[in-house]
Design an enzyme around this catalytic site. Structure first.
Site, PDB file in Angstrom:
ATOM      1  N   SER A 688       0.813  -1.219   0.000  1.00 34.95           N
ATOM      2  CA  SER A 688       0.000   0.000   0.000  1.00 34.95           C
ATOM      3  C   SER A 688       0.846   1.269   0.000  1.00 34.95           C
ATOM      4  O   SER A 688       0.329   2.344   0.251  1.00 34.95           O
ATOM      5  CB  SER A 688      -0.925   0.007   1.225  1.00 34.95           C
ATOM      6  OG  SER A 688      -0.182  -0.007   2.418  1.00 34.95           O
ATOM      7  N   LYS A 731      -5.979   3.073   8.964  1.00 33.92           N
ATOM      8  CA  LYS A 731      -5.110   4.079   8.353  1.00 33.92           C
ATOM      9  C   LYS A 731      -5.734   5.472   8.445  1.00 33.92           C
ATOM     10  O   LYS A 731      -5.056   6.462   8.735  1.00 33.92           O
ATOM     11  CB  LYS A 731      -4.836   3.716   6.899  1.00 33.92           C
ATOM     12  CG  LYS A 731      -4.032   2.433   6.736  1.00 33.92           C
ATOM     13  CD  LYS A 731      -3.881   2.068   5.265  1.00 33.92           C
ATOM     14  CE  LYS A 731      -3.083   0.766   5.088  1.00 33.92           C
ATOM     15  NZ  LYS A 731      -2.959   0.378   3.676  1.00 33.92           N
TER      16      LYS A 731
END
Length: 817
Positions: A688, A731
């Site tokens: 990511s 996140k």
């Protein structure tokens, strides 16, 4: 003057080295070996050996466990002895052979270090008067006779002692010799040594021998009775066998018959299946024909008792009230919506279909997130019994299937044992740590579990011990695991996997307020009048003293704070303690963990990425720099293989699209790029970081800073597509914690925002991107000029084609010439 063992006349000095001895009292004229190991004692022996007469004062210490006795821990009365021989041992100790010469008493200590040096008074034996001589002679004869009787009753003494006693005419010396051979307790022997009157000593020794005779006579009587009892028990055994044979002939075995009738009745009341009932009655019939004292009969009896105790038809009634179940689950656990929904779905289906089979769920998540306690809550919500077995480290197949009855000490497996304890055939059965099963030469337990966890097979589960089918289909099996990688594929296929992610910091704050703080305040005896957790203090405690997915360490840390306050209250301080960040540092010491902060200003070559960890989300500052080189890329910061591939993909995309972005291609051949992620001691990996790395690299090349108020996540492909990622919730919350309000996310992850609470969505702005070009425009402080049309080939390919065409023209010109 005294005479030593060599017949020499010696005079006892008033000042002698002293040796404290343990577990023994030394009498005059006693010769004994001593092992000396203490440093001070060894020096005392060396001091004695250095003198002419080799005299040393031997005295007993009061506490035998005391390695370094003080003067008050040593008796006053002792014996002056001469060291006859000395030998050093390999382990550093020395062995001496000493002979007691005369009694003496300590007047005072000249020194205690490095060894004891004492002043003594020699105690001389008082003469016995003529009036006392007759009594002394009588006592000496009694002592001699009693000692002979003691030896005859089995007391082990030196075989030469009686011969030595015949030659002794002094009562005091006779008393000392007998006392030294009787093995008296130290206090009793010391009391005897301290008696200076010879008549008193011989009288006391005579009393000790009389008492010893009584004890030995009682021991002999007990041994005789034990022997008679053994003979009696053997006689009774034969008589019982004769009585049993007579009763058998007369048909008088009513008590035995009544017991078998009762067992048969219980087997019939158990309501087994027809096959199991026939087999159990057959085994009972075999037991009836066996001899009751045979080993096989006891094994068979235990087997039938297991059959009787198992809940073949006993079950608990399910509480199908969905509202009650939801209240119980919410009361015990915070959030965990998916798990709670799955439990309520089961209840709803069970309410509509009474014949449904029990589900097999597997909770997978990091330690401390509540997997096992969730099983207890589900059992409480359903109104079922709860049974748990730990499978961690289990390597023997028999732990699941049981042992065959041919083995000594055979027992059923853990599944059947759990059902017996539950006393119901439909409990909630928790298989804890199913990912930690082992296997060895004794079998593979995971293969044995395949039958247990298969709804199409477990209705006829055969335990090796029972050797008959038992229906497990009514059981709700719950399994727990930390990772799925170690679960065998066939076992994995039989379970419904439910992932339990770690708790975020916001969730930990809410759980602490609702569950952990009240629990720990109660356990540590403090109230709200003693301690109050402030919001900023609790947040600081969670951020800087815990880093875990679960709650165990957090609960321990809260408990530690409560204990500190409990101590203050116990010491009389009734003031309320407000747990603020400053107070947390005072209680628990300096912060253990530090967090990354947002960038203070827009920076060239530094982007803010987002990462998922088991303990929640984290921000990562991805730093990039360029230097003269050969077009290579250096990656530091303990990146994993997947993250390294993201960096290469990002650089590959920019290199192939250099012309679109207006870059000179020489940048990628004449410069090298260095990408670093700080906190190099912490491993980092995951698919990511591609978007953040691409933004950092293009910022270094273009010289345009990356905006400090934007965080980003997403993977990048070689064509520039932004690919979806996982862990978006964690996140996003990590970015919000450091004050970042704008987040670049892959367009395909917009659907995942539904998991976020509305209060978070209102505070954040999400920038969905499908292609990295859009990400550059959001992330960079100034717009980046990008060619609107994408070239058909890469800049490098066109350069190669151009070079090829030029070479062709030169070749044609050469032919023409």
């Amino acid at each position: 003057m005294l005479t030593n063992y060599e017949g020499e006349q010696i005079e006892v000095a008033e000042n002698l080295p002293m040796l404290p001895v343990r577990d023994i009292v030394v009498f005059p004229f006693m010769i004994l070996p001593l092992f000396v190991g203490r440093e001070g004692s060894i020096k005392a022996v060396e001091e004695s050996l250095a003198s002419k007469d080799r005299l040393i004062f031997l005295v007993s210490q009061k506490d035998t466990r005391d390695e370094f006795p003080a003067p008050d821990g040593i008796y006053k009365m002792g014996t002056v002895a001469m060291i006859m021989r000395m030998r050093k041992l390999p382990d550093g100790r020395i062995k001496i052979l000493a002979q007691g010469l005369t009694k003496a008493k300590i007047k005072d200590y000249n020194q205690t270090d490095p060894f004891f040096q004492v002043n003594i008074d020699k105690i001389d034996e008082a003469e016995i008067s003529m009036e006392e001589r007759v009594e002394a002679e009588a006592l000496m004869r009694n002592v001699h006779e009693n000692l002979e009787k003691v030896i005859s009753l089995g007391r082990v003494l030196s075989p030469d002692i009686l011969m030595v006693l015949d030659d002794i005419t002094e009562p005091g010396r006779l008393a000392d010799l007998v006392a030294s051979n009787l093995g008296l307790k130290m206090e009793e022997a010391q009391g005897l040594l301290e008696k200076t009157n010879a008549l008193d000593r011989i009288r006391l020794v005579n009393e000790i021998l009389v008492r010893e005779l009584e004890v030995l006579a009682m021991q002999a009587k007990i041994r005789s009775q034990a022997k008679d009892e053994m003979n009696k028990s053997q006689k009774e055994y034969f008589l019982r066998e004769q009585i049993r044979a007579i009763k058998s002939e007369l048909g008088d075995g009513e008590s035995k018959a009544e017991e078998f009738v009762e067992m048969r009745q219980k087997l019939l009341e158990a309501k087994m299946s027809e096959e199991c009932e026939q087999e159990s009655l057959k085994q009972l019939h075999r037991l009836e024909r066996m001899h009751p004292d045979s080993s096989e009969a006891s094994i068979m009896r235990t087997y039938i008792e297991w059959l009787i105790d198992l809940p073949w038809s006993k079950n608990t009634t399910d509480n199908l009230d969905l509202k009650h179940a939801k209240e119980v689950l919410d009361e015990d656990h915070f959030d965990l919506k998916k798990v709670k929904e799955r439990c309520l779905e089961y209840l709803a289906v069970r309410k509509l279909n009474k014949e449904m089979k029990g589900p097999i769920l597997c909770f997978v998540g990091p330690p401390g997130v509540g997997k096992t306690s969730l099983g207890r809550s589900i059992a409480r919500a359903l109104g079922r019994k709860f049974q748990r077995i730990s499978l961690g480290g289990v390597k023997d197949e028999a732990e699941i299937r049981g042992h065959r009855r041919t083995y000594v000490g055979a027992m059923p497996g853990k599944i059947i044992q759990g059902l017996k304890h539950a006393k119901a055939n439909n409990p909630i059965f928790m298989l804890d740590e199913i990912d930690k099963l082992g296997s060895d030469f004794r079998g593979d337990p995971s293969s044995a579990l395949l039958e247990v966890l298969d709804p199409e097979q477990n209705n006829t589960f055969r335990d090796h011990y029972l050797n008959m089918p038992f229906d497990l289909s009514n059981i709700v099996f719950l399994a727990t695991a930390n990772v799925m990688d170690t679960i065998p594929p066939a076992l994995h296929d039989r379970m419904e996997i439910i992932q339990l992610s770690g708790y975020t910091e916001e969730e930990k704050e809410k759980i602490s307020k609702q569950y952990l703080i009240p629990k720990q305040m109660k356990e540590n005896g403090v109230t709200n009048k003693n301690i109050q957790f402030k919001d900023d203090g609790l947040t600081y405690l969670i951020q800087h003293y815990t880093r875990e997915a679960g709650l165990r360490n957090l609960e321990r840390t809260i408990a530690s704070a409560c204990r500190k306050v409990a101590r203050k209250v116990a010491e009389g301080d009734d003031n309320v303690t407000e747990v603020t960040p400053t107070e947390v540092s005072k209680m628990l010491g300096p912060a253990i963990y530090d967090r990354e902060d947002a960038q203070a200003e827009d920076s060239i070559g530094v982007s803010t990425g987002l990462a998922w960890t088991q303990g929640g989300g984290e921000i990562l500052h991805i730093e990039t720099c360029m230097s003269k080189g050969k077009g290579t890329i250096t990656l530091t910061g303990q990146m994993g293989e997947v993250m390294k591939e993201s960096a290469h993909a990002a650089l590959g995309f920019l290199r192939s699209n250099a012309e679109r972005f207006g870059f000179d291609y020489k940048i990628f051949t004449e410069y090298e790029f260095h990408i670093h992620i700080p906190a190099g001691a912490i491993p980092k990996d995951g698919p990511s970081a591609g978007v953040a790395m691409a933004c950092a690299i293009i910022s270094s090349i273009s010289g345009i800073p990356v905006r400090k108020d934007i965080a980003m996540t997403g993977e990048i492909s070689l064509t520039g597509r932004v690919l979806p990622i996982g862990g978006l919730k964690e996140k996003v919350l990590a970015a919000m914690r450091v004050g970042i309000s704008k987040i670049i996310i892959p367009e395909k992850n917009m659907k995942d925002l539904e998991e976020l609470d509305e209060e978070y969505k209102e505070k954040l702005t999400f920038l969905p991107v499908k292609h990295i070009d859009d990400g550059f425009q959001y992330a960079l402080a100034k717009p980046l000029k990008i060619a609107s049309t994408k070239p058909s080939g890469t800049a490098k390919n066109r350069a190669l084609k151009k070079r090829s065409r030029n070479n062709g023209k030169r070749t044609a010109a050469g032919h023409a010439a």
